[in-house]
Motif scaffolding. Structure first.
Motif, PDB file in Angstrom:
ATOM      1  N   SER A  98       1.554   3.835  23.715  1.00  0.00           N
ATOM      2  CA  SER A  98       2.905   3.492  24.183  1.00  0.00           C
ATOM      3  C   SER A  98       3.055   1.991  24.414  1.00  0.00           C
ATOM      4  N   ALA A  99       2.089   1.388  25.070  1.00  0.00           N
ATOM      5  CA  ALA A  99       2.145  -0.055  25.345  1.00  0.00           C
ATOM      6  C   ALA A  99       2.053  -0.856  24.052  1.00  0.00           C
ATOM      7  N   LEU A 100       1.202  -0.416  23.136  1.00  0.00           N
ATOM      8  CA  LEU A 100       1.073  -1.122  21.864  1.00  0.00           C
ATOM      9  C   LEU A 100       2.346  -0.990  21.028  1.00  0.00           C
ATOM     10  N   ALA A 101       2.943   0.194  21.058  1.00  0.00           N
ATOM     11  CA  ALA A 101       4.196   0.401  20.330  1.00  0.00           C
ATOM     12  C   ALA A 101       5.291  -0.506  20.882  1.00  0.00           C
ATOM     13  N   GLU A 102       5.320  -0.678  22.178  1.00  0.00           N
ATOM     14  CA  GLU A 102       6.314  -1.558  22.799  1.00  0.00           C
ATOM     15  C   GLU A 102       6.104  -3.001  22.352  1.00  0.00           C
ATOM     16  N   LYS A 103       4.855  -3.433  22.281  1.00  0.00           N
ATOM     17  CA  LYS A 103       4.559  -4.788  21.821  1.00  0.00           C
ATOM     18  C   LYS A 103       4.993  -4.977  20.371  1.00  0.00           C
ATOM     19  N   ALA A 104       4.726  -3.980  19.538  1.00  0.00           N
ATOM     20  CA  ALA A 104       5.142  -4.052  18.134  1.00  0.00           C
ATOM     21  C   ALA A 104       6.662  -4.096  18.038  1.00  0.00           C
ATOM     22  N   TRP A 105       7.340  -3.299  18.844  1.00  0.00           N
ATOM     23  CA  TRP A 105       8.800  -3.268  18.848  1.00  0.00           C
ATOM     24  C   TRP A 105       9.379  -4.630  19.238  1.00  0.00           C
ATOM     25  N   GLU A 106       8.675  -5.326  20.121  1.00  0.00           N
ATOM     26  CA  GLU A 106       9.127  -6.642  20.579  1.00  0.00           C
ATOM     27  C   GLU A 106       8.773  -7.757  19.594  1.00  0.00           C
ATOM     28  N   GLY A 107       8.092  -7.406  18.510  1.00  0.00           N
ATOM     29  CA  GLY A 107       7.819  -8.384  17.464  1.00  0.00           C
ATOM     30  C   GLY A 107       6.388  -8.871  17.373  1.00  0.00           C
ATOM     31  N   GLU A 108       5.531  -8.421  18.255  1.00  0.00           N
ATOM     32  CA  GLU A 108       4.138  -8.859  18.201  1.00  0.00           C
ATOM     33  C   GLU A 108       3.403  -8.117  17.088  1.00  0.00           C
ATOM     34  N   THR A 109       2.526  -8.808  16.412  1.00  0.00           N
ATOM     35  CA  THR A 109       1.715  -8.182  15.368  1.00  0.00           C
ATOM     36  C   THR A 109       0.597  -7.397  16.038  1.00  0.00           C
ATOM     37  N   VAL A 160      -2.628  -5.001  15.155  1.00  0.00           N
ATOM     38  CA  VAL A 160      -3.548  -4.500  14.136  1.00  0.00           C
ATOM     39  C   VAL A 160      -4.540  -3.578  14.813  1.00  0.00           C
ATOM     40  N   ILE A 161      -4.684  -2.378  14.266  1.00  0.00           N
ATOM     41  CA  ILE A 161      -5.647  -1.419  14.792  1.00  0.00           C
ATOM     42  C   ILE A 161      -6.879  -1.471  13.893  1.00  0.00           C
ATOM     43  N   ALA A 162      -8.037  -1.684  14.505  1.00  0.00           N
ATOM     44  CA  ALA A 162      -9.279  -1.840  13.754  1.00  0.00           C
ATOM     45  C   ALA A 162     -10.140  -0.586  13.849  1.00  0.00           C
ATOM     46  N   LYS A 163     -10.919  -0.383  12.815  1.00  0.00           N
ATOM     47  CA  LYS A 163     -11.884   0.718  12.783  1.00  0.00           C
ATOM     48  C   LYS A 163     -13.223   0.097  12.409  1.00  0.00           C
ATOM     49  N   ALA A 164     -14.219   0.313  13.227  1.00  0.00           N
ATOM     50  CA  ALA A 164     -15.548  -0.283  13.028  1.00  0.00           C
ATOM     51  C   ALA A 164     -15.456  -1.802  12.957  1.00  0.00           C
ATOM     52  N   GLY A 165     -14.532  -2.367  13.751  1.00  0.00           N
ATOM     53  CA  GLY A 165     -14.398  -3.816  13.829  1.00  0.00           C
ATOM     54  C   GLY A 165     -13.619  -4.470  12.701  1.00  0.00           C
ATOM     55  N   LYS A 166     -13.131  -3.677  11.743  1.00  0.00           N
ATOM     56  CA  LYS A 166     -12.388  -4.228  10.604  1.00  0.00           C
ATOM     57  C   LYS A 166     -10.945  -3.745  10.659  1.00  0.00           C
ATOM     58  N   PRO A 167      -9.978  -4.617  10.314  1.00  0.00           N
ATOM     59  CA  PRO A 167      -8.575  -4.200  10.315  1.00  0.00           C
ATOM     60  C   PRO A 167      -8.392  -2.926   9.492  1.00  0.00           C
ATOM     61  N   TYR A 168      -7.665  -1.966  10.066  1.00  0.00           N
ATOM     62  CA  TYR A 168      -7.493  -0.659   9.425  1.00  0.00           C
ATOM     63  C   TYR A 168      -6.032  -0.357   9.154  1.00  0.00           C
ATOM     64  N   VAL A 169      -5.174  -0.522  10.171  1.00  0.00           N
ATOM     65  CA  VAL A 169      -3.732  -0.291  10.000  1.00  0.00           C
ATOM     66  C   VAL A 169      -2.952  -1.306  10.831  1.00  0.00           C
ATOM     67  N   ASP A 170      -1.725  -1.559  10.399  1.00  0.00           N
ATOM     68  CA  ASP A 170      -0.798  -2.380  11.167  1.00  0.00           C
ATOM     69  C   ASP A 170       0.195  -1.453  11.846  1.00  0.00           C
ATOM     70  N   LEU A 171       0.503  -1.730  13.104  1.00  0.00           N
ATOM     71  CA  LEU A 171       1.479  -0.949  13.836  1.00  0.00           C
ATOM     72  C   LEU A 171       2.813  -1.681  13.723  1.00  0.00           C
ATOM     73  N   LEU A 172       3.797  -1.037  13.099  1.00  0.00           N
ATOM     74  CA  LEU A 172       5.091  -1.652  12.845  1.00  0.00           C
ATOM     75  C   LEU A 172       6.214  -0.825  13.442  1.00  0.00           C
ATOM     76  N   PRO A 173       7.277  -1.474  13.921  1.00  0.00           N
ATOM     77  CA  PRO A 173       8.409  -0.720  14.447  1.00  0.00           C
ATOM     78  C   PRO A 173       9.241  -0.128  13.306  1.00  0.00           C
ATOM     79  N   HIS A 174       9.855   1.011  13.571  1.00  0.00           N
ATOM     80  CA  HIS A 174      10.743   1.638  12.593  1.00  0.00           C
ATOM     81  C   HIS A 174      12.067   0.885  12.591  1.00  0.00           C
ATOM     82  N   LYS A 175      12.562   0.575  11.425  1.00  0.00           N
ATOM     83  CA  LYS A 175      13.843  -0.115  11.310  1.00  0.00           C
ATOM     84  C   LYS A 175      14.790   0.735  10.476  1.00  0.00           C
ATOM     85  N   GLU A 176      15.958   1.029  11.024  1.00  0.00           N
ATOM     86  CA  GLU A 176      16.986   1.765  10.281  1.00  0.00           C
ATOM     87  C   GLU A 176      17.613   0.842   9.246  1.00  0.00           C
ATOM     88  N   GLY A 177      18.192   1.422   8.239  1.00  0.00           N
ATOM     89  CA  GLY A 177      18.973   0.648   7.296  1.00  0.00           C
ATOM     90  C   GLY A 177      18.201   0.052   6.137  1.00  0.00           C
TER      91      GLY A 177
END
Length: 77
Positions: A13-24, A26-43
């Motif tokens: 929840s806290a990470l999603a809020e940061k992403a929604w506010e525009g912060e990048t 990155v969720i890492a797996k085994a210390g390496k970037p794995y996925v980016d958390l991005l806000p949903h944008k309509e339109g």
């Protein structure tokens, strides 16, 4: 911001809020970037190839690079 998978699960929840506010976020797996958390944008819309057909002009000499410019890039000055 880069967080590991376990921290992301615990603080989603806290990470999603940061992403929604525009912060990048990155969720890492085994210390390496794995996925980016991005806000949903309509339109967002589907791109349509060719929609600018006939509206863009490219000079005839676009792909001709002067020799002095090539030499400068290759360090031959």
């Amino acid at each position: 911001m880069k967080v590991n998978m376990h921290e992301a699960k615990s603080n989603l929840s806290a990470l999603a809020e940061k992403a929604w506010e525009g912060e990048t976020v990155v969720i890492a797996k085994a210390g390496k970037p794995y996925v980016d958390l991005l806000p949903h944008k309509e339109g967002r819309f589907q791109r349509k190839p060719g929609r600018f057909k006939g509206q863009i002009r490219i000079a005839d000499d676009f792909d001709r690079t002067p020799q002095d410019v090539i030499d400068a890039f290759e360090g031959k000055n």
